[in-house]
Write a protein that holds these residues in place. Sequence first.
Motif, PDB file in Angstrom:
ATOM      1  N   ALA A  16       0.686  -1.266   0.163  1.00  0.00           N
ATOM      2  CA  ALA A  16      -0.052  -0.161   0.208  1.00  0.00           C
ATOM      3  C   ALA A  16       0.870   1.311   0.097  1.00  0.00           C
ATOM      4  N   HIS A  17       2.162   1.280   0.790  1.00  0.00           N
ATOM      5  CA  HIS A  17       2.876   2.457   0.930  1.00  0.00           C
ATOM      6  C   HIS A  17       4.149   2.245   0.080  1.00  0.00           C
ATOM      7  N   TYR A  18       4.203   1.363  -0.944  1.00  0.00           N
ATOM      8  CA  TYR A  18       5.443   1.125  -1.675  1.00  0.00           C
ATOM      9  C   TYR A  18       6.024   2.639  -2.373  1.00  0.00           C
ATOM     10  N   ASP A  19       5.079   3.401  -2.785  1.00  0.00           N
ATOM     11  CA  ASP A  19       5.585   4.470  -3.462  1.00  0.00           C
ATOM     12  C   ASP A  19       6.072   5.634  -2.355  1.00  0.00           C
ATOM     13  N   ILE A  20       5.652   5.678  -1.227  1.00  0.00           N
ATOM     14  CA  ILE A  20       6.010   6.605  -0.153  1.00  0.00           C
ATOM     15  C   ILE A  20       7.485   6.018   0.232  1.00  0.00           C
ATOM     16  N   VAL A  21       7.670   4.684   0.510  1.00  0.00           N
ATOM     17  CA  VAL A  21       8.943   4.311   0.975  1.00  0.00           C
ATOM     18  C   VAL A  21       9.963   4.284  -0.211  1.00  0.00           C
ATOM     19  N   LEU A  48      11.978  -6.949 -14.963  1.00  0.00           N
ATOM     20  CA  LEU A  48      11.635  -8.215 -14.234  1.00  0.00           C
ATOM     21  C   LEU A  48      11.425  -7.694 -12.734  1.00  0.00           C
ATOM     22  N   GLY A  49      10.184  -7.691 -12.070  1.00  0.00           N
ATOM     23  CA  GLY A  49       9.926  -7.156 -10.842  1.00  0.00           C
ATOM     24  C   GLY A  49       9.540  -5.781 -10.993  1.00  0.00           C
ATOM     25  N   ALA A  50       8.661  -5.573 -11.574  1.00  0.00           N
ATOM     26  CA  ALA A  50       8.326  -4.067 -11.922  1.00  0.00           C
ATOM     27  C   ALA A  50       7.346  -3.435 -10.858  1.00  0.00           C
ATOM     28  N   GLY A  51       7.102  -4.050  -9.568  1.00  0.00           N
ATOM     29  CA  GLY A  51       6.613  -3.409  -8.583  1.00  0.00           C
ATOM     30  C   GLY A  51       5.437  -2.628  -8.916  1.00  0.00           C
ATOM     31  N   ALA A  52       5.262  -1.440  -8.514  1.00  0.00           N
ATOM     32  CA  ALA A  52       4.195  -0.446  -8.840  1.00  0.00           C
ATOM     33  C   ALA A  52       4.619   0.601  -9.942  1.00  0.00           C
ATOM     34  N   GLY A  53       5.392   0.087 -10.817  1.00  0.00           N
ATOM     35  CA  GLY A  53       5.582   0.854 -12.070  1.00  0.00           C
ATOM     36  C   GLY A  53       6.712   1.928 -12.343  1.00  0.00           C
ATOM     37  N   ARG A  54       7.297   2.208 -10.978  1.00  0.00           N
ATOM     38  CA  ARG A  54       8.042   3.404 -11.023  1.00  0.00           C
ATOM     39  C   ARG A  54       9.313   3.549 -12.026  1.00  0.00           C
ATOM     40  N   ILE A  55       9.967   2.459 -12.205  1.00  0.00           N
ATOM     41  CA  ILE A  55      11.039   2.301 -13.197  1.00  0.00           C
ATOM     42  C   ILE A  55      10.267   2.427 -14.749  1.00  0.00           C
ATOM     43  N   ALA A  56       9.428   1.523 -14.942  1.00  0.00           N
ATOM     44  CA  ALA A  56       8.765   1.208 -16.236  1.00  0.00           C
ATOM     45  C   ALA A  56       8.388   2.434 -16.747  1.00  0.00           C
ATOM     46  N   ALA A  77      -1.571  -4.290  -9.378  1.00  0.00           N
ATOM     47  CA  ALA A  77      -2.763  -3.268  -9.618  1.00  0.00           C
ATOM     48  C   ALA A  77      -2.270  -1.906  -9.618  1.00  0.00           C
ATOM     49  N   GLN A  78      -1.267  -1.533  -8.837  1.00  0.00           N
ATOM     50  CA  GLN A  78      -0.960  -0.156  -9.014  1.00  0.00           C
ATOM     51  C   GLN A  78      -0.282   0.279  -9.993  1.00  0.00           C
ATOM     52  N   ALA A  79       0.525  -0.564 -10.703  1.00  0.00           N
ATOM     53  CA  ALA A  79       1.170  -0.235 -11.917  1.00  0.00           C
ATOM     54  C   ALA A  79       0.185   0.039 -12.845  1.00  0.00           C
ATOM     55  N   GLN A  80      -0.767  -0.956 -13.160  1.00  0.00           N
ATOM     56  CA  GLN A  80      -1.762  -0.743 -14.105  1.00  0.00           C
ATOM     57  C   GLN A  80      -2.510   0.501 -13.878  1.00  0.00           C
ATOM     58  N   ALA A  81      -2.954   0.791 -12.638  1.00  0.00           N
ATOM     59  CA  ALA A  81      -3.550   2.160 -12.486  1.00  0.00           C
ATOM     60  C   ALA A  81      -2.857   3.323 -12.968  1.00  0.00           C
ATOM     61  N   LYS A  82      -1.544   3.423 -12.733  1.00  0.00           N
ATOM     62  CA  LYS A  82      -0.723   4.497 -13.099  1.00  0.00           C
ATOM     63  C   LYS A  82      -0.715   4.438 -14.523  1.00  0.00           C
ATOM     64  N   PRO A 164      15.221  -1.463  17.328  1.00  0.00           N
ATOM     65  CA  PRO A 164      13.874  -1.645  17.153  1.00  0.00           C
ATOM     66  C   PRO A 164      12.698  -0.767  17.728  1.00  0.00           C
ATOM     67  N   ASP A 165      13.241   0.074  18.575  1.00  0.00           N
ATOM     68  CA  ASP A 165      12.181   1.081  19.269  1.00  0.00           C
ATOM     69  C   ASP A 165      12.196   2.358  18.648  1.00  0.00           C
ATOM     70  N   LEU A 166      13.110   2.657  17.608  1.00  0.00           N
ATOM     71  CA  LEU A 166      13.070   3.869  16.760  1.00  0.00           C
ATOM     72  C   LEU A 166      12.761   3.630  15.311  1.00  0.00           C
ATOM     73  N   PRO A 167      12.039   4.425  14.833  1.00  0.00           N
ATOM     74  CA  PRO A 167      11.542   4.092  13.230  1.00  0.00           C
ATOM     75  C   PRO A 167      12.842   4.559  12.512  1.00  0.00           C
ATOM     76  N   VAL A 168      12.744   3.822  11.461  1.00  0.00           N
ATOM     77  CA  VAL A 168      13.729   4.038  10.477  1.00  0.00           C
ATOM     78  C   VAL A 168      13.486   4.928   9.017  1.00  0.00           C
ATOM     79  N   LEU A 169      12.109   5.313   9.352  1.00  0.00           N
ATOM     80  CA  LEU A 169      11.284   6.136   8.385  1.00  0.00           C
ATOM     81  C   LEU A 169       9.972   6.728   9.006  1.00  0.00           C
ATOM     82  N   ASP A 170       9.822   7.984   8.859  1.00  0.00           N
ATOM     83  CA  ASP A 170       8.510   8.586   9.535  1.00  0.00           C
ATOM     84  C   ASP A 170       8.432   9.828   8.282  1.00  0.00           C
ATOM     85  N   ARG A 171       7.163   9.270   7.641  1.00  0.00           N
ATOM     86  CA  ARG A 171       6.713  10.183   6.448  1.00  0.00           C
ATOM     87  C   ARG A 171       5.353  10.642   6.642  1.00  0.00           C
ATOM     88  N   PRO A 172       4.774  11.688   6.101  1.00  0.00           N
ATOM     89  CA  PRO A 172       3.339  12.290   6.515  1.00  0.00           C
ATOM     90  C   PRO A 172       2.513  11.363   5.412  1.00  0.00           C
TER      91      PRO A 172
END
Length: 257
Positions: A16-21, A48-56, A77-82, A164-172
């Motif tokens: 769900a949050h692939y693009d944000i990450v 191979l491994g197109a994910g959500a379509g960022r590179i393609a 599904a995300q790649a096709q929607a884009k 493990p108690d500190l986030p490695v990513l914090d995004r809005p």
Amino acid sequence: MAQTRPYYADRSLSAAHYDIVTAADARLTGDIDIYDGLAPAAGSVLELGAGAGRIALALAERGHPVVGVEIAPAMLAQAQAKRAAAEPQVAGRVEFRRGDMTALDLGQSFDLVLCPYFTLAHVPAGAAWRNTFAVMARHLAPGGLVAVHLPLLELMRQPGGPRPDLPVLDRPLEPGGRLLLYVRERLFREAVGRLDQVIEYVELDAKGGVVRRSLERLTYYCADPSPFAQGAGLEPDRAPIALGGVGEIHVFRRAAA
């Protein structure tokens, strides 16, 4: 600990949050420029491994006809929607298909075959790597190149890891929430070159309350790709290209007859 699901599974927060990450990951900066430079002008690309379509989609914007193959339905599904939302000339140059990179036969060849963003490292470095390199060689046009992005083994085997108690990513998140990522577990198995991590995704609302959370297992396997490439009739084209300090893009070409 709550049940752990695979990365990029249906209803997973990693999907769900692939693009944000990926947008937040500075270690990927410049990868599209590298792939664009490996293909001839308007040259065809198989990803191979197109994910959500960022590179393609980015390569299609630069004039390349691209076929992106992805095994995870949530990502496809995300790649096709884009693609459906893209400008017509871009959408007309890119196609997304569901498929397994270890057993693929599209019946066509490409000027550049990509396996980006540690995709190959998601499967064990044995038969799956041999089969994937055979697939890449099978789809390679004469004079074409194969590019495989892999993590650095020396970084994977480093002891410890993020707290493990500190986030490695914090995004809005819209509208007003936040996405936090934690590395809850990390274990490297030297005998098989395998790094196991349990990543927790946490969605917060605007008041800081937890909306959803998901524990997901992210596994990487690492090995020297050259023997697998050579077994498929490929040989190194140049020295590996460093990317982001945590990985390298290995480039191969078909061996001379």
